[in-house]
Design an enzyme around this catalytic site. Sequence first.
Site, PDB file in Angstrom:
ATOM      1  CG  ASP A   1      45.570  30.531 -21.677  1.00  0.00           C
ATOM      2  OD1 ASP A   1      46.301  30.646 -22.689  1.00  0.00           O
ATOM      3  OD2 ASP A   1      45.197  31.520 -21.015  1.00  0.00           O
TER       4      ASP A   1
ATOM      5  CD  GLU B   1      47.010  32.552 -14.323  1.00  0.00           C
ATOM      6  OE1 GLU B   1      46.158  32.201 -15.174  1.00  0.00           O
ATOM      7  OE2 GLU B   1      47.849  33.431 -14.551  1.00  0.00           O
TER       8      GLU B   1
ATOM      9  CE1 TYR C   1      47.372  29.411 -18.450  1.00  0.00           C
ATOM     10  CE2 TYR C   1      45.757  29.266 -16.697  1.00  0.00           C
ATOM     11  CZ  TYR C   1      46.553  30.025 -17.527  1.00  0.00           C
ATOM     12  OH  TYR C   1      46.553  31.379 -17.415  1.00  0.00           O
TER      13      TYR C   1
ATOM     14  CB  CYS D   1      47.997  41.364 -37.842  1.00  0.00           C
ATOM     15  SG  CYS D   1      47.090  39.807 -37.736  1.00  0.00           S
TER      16      CYS D   1
ATOM     17  CD  GLN E   1      35.553  28.896 -19.888  1.00  0.00           C
ATOM     18  OE1 GLN E   1      34.831  29.539 -20.625  1.00  0.00           O
ATOM     19  NE2 GLN E   1      36.224  27.845 -20.300  1.00  0.00           N
TER      20      GLN E   1
END
Length: 595
Positions: free
Chosen positions: A369, A268, A351, A431, A273
Amino acid sequence: MKYEHMAEAEFLERPNRFVAYVLLAGRKEKVHVKNTGRCRELLRKGARVWLAQSPNPNRSTRYDLVAVKKGERLINMDSQAPNKAVEEWLYKKELFPGLVLVRPETRYGNSRFDFYVETEEEKIFIEVKGVTLEEDGVVRFPDAPSERAVKHVEELIAARQDGYRVFVLFVIQMKGVKYFAPNKATHPAFAEALKRAKEAGVELLAYDCQVTQDSMSLNAPVPVCLEESTSEDILFQITEPLLKWYDANRRILPWREQVTPYRVWVSEIMLQQTRVEAVKPYYERFMETLPDIGALARAEEEVLLKLWEGLGYYNRVRNMQKAAVQIMEEYGGRMPDTVEELLRLKGIGSYTAGAIASIAYGRRAPAVDGNVLRVVSRLRRDERLISDPKVKTAVEKDLLLVMPKDRPGDFNQAMMEIGATVCIPNGAPRCEACPLGEICMAHRTKTEASYPKKAAKKPRTIEEKTVLVIQDENKTVIKKRPGKGLLAGMYEFPSMEGFRSAKEVGRFLAENGLKMIRIKPLEEAKHIFTHKEWHMKGYLVRVDELEPKLPEKNKEHWLFIEPAETKSQYPIPSAFAAYTKYLSMKLGKERYREE
């Protein structure tokens, strides 16, 4: 709570609120109904019901009707069961860890509330409402108009204004529902009273129950939705399709296949980033070199920085080591398992704490996040800025309500996964592949590209510099950056502020005792940090000899090394990647790809 001496029967009819007839062991039996509500959707002819035998042999009815099967759902309909189950649950101290007193049936003003509770710091009133009305997974209260319920809510508002902490606790006498909502169609005054109560600071909670034929106990939180058919209820519908999608589409990742708190933690921190595919080689090398918390705590700093080389944000790995030392000293080498304790560790925020607690320890804790914020923002067409810390806190609270008790880690990973692979940023979500497409408000209105809302970015500071790759026949020059600030403790090439000409470089080298043989311009490069940009031009400079002619005052700052030494020592940040190739040095991702 548990019943004794149970019997199963078939429901026949209910001539009044208190009495019903059932078919028990082939005979018609008159039984007491322990619920004065209408319960029309439950007590239908032919329904399977469960009866608890009364311990009083002199009663006119031998049994109490306490549970009923509605489709595949078992529902407890005993109106006394919620208070008994809540009292047992309160003593478990899950809601109030500092509990010191529980007193049932306590008067306040003109009302008698179900519980008065004290903790070490607070005085609390709780009003319990049992809920049995369910339709398509949505549960509502009341199933009939109840002026008494409205009166209780008004009194709770008064208690809150007097400084008490106050709760309305809806006990849903079944398991596996979507959310709770007030029954506006039946009693709009109660729905309005709940809205006023929430605005006044009364806390509204709902819990479903684990129901068996002879028992009922509180199970897990259920979302409370005061305004249905709005963005408020969207999250209540995501759990089932989200987890089904995750089970079929989850990526195979090294930290997922062998889950330990340490492995989750390292992954994690690395993934912040940085893309998943880029992290994999770093993660594998890190775990091979530092396989556990003890090894991380003992590692030399330059080993850490070398392992992190190319990932950026080097303070993250430094903070990891500080946290590892904390764990060794304060927790005997075992990573703590609660969010509260994890947050005490250096470099671990909400987080990361939520990810470790949920994935490694199975605790219900949100891990929010940027990916998760983006998904939630589009689902609800949320107009709030995702950069606002209050928004993140609110989303954490909302997700905690819908997080399943049995799969909190999978839920968090599914939210991250769908944000990373489907609901991707920059206005280009996939989507058509999203299991939440029918729910998503942004998708329904074709406004996906408008969310999430972000504050205008402040322009980055631009720093211009001239980078010098200085070498003689065998060695090159590097220097160590300061121990604090940007890229602290890393190594870099000597540089000059601003864009400099070859003549200016020659004078600079002469001032440092170096005789330039030739100089070659290199390409310009740019490296972007969070708040600043480096714009660089470079020169490859050949000198006759390095170390002997360097003034004494600079010896502690400049190092003269073989280029190959940067492979195992001297971590050089990827900001200089454009210039390392001239020394046949491989950094970060390039080095891992080659090997």
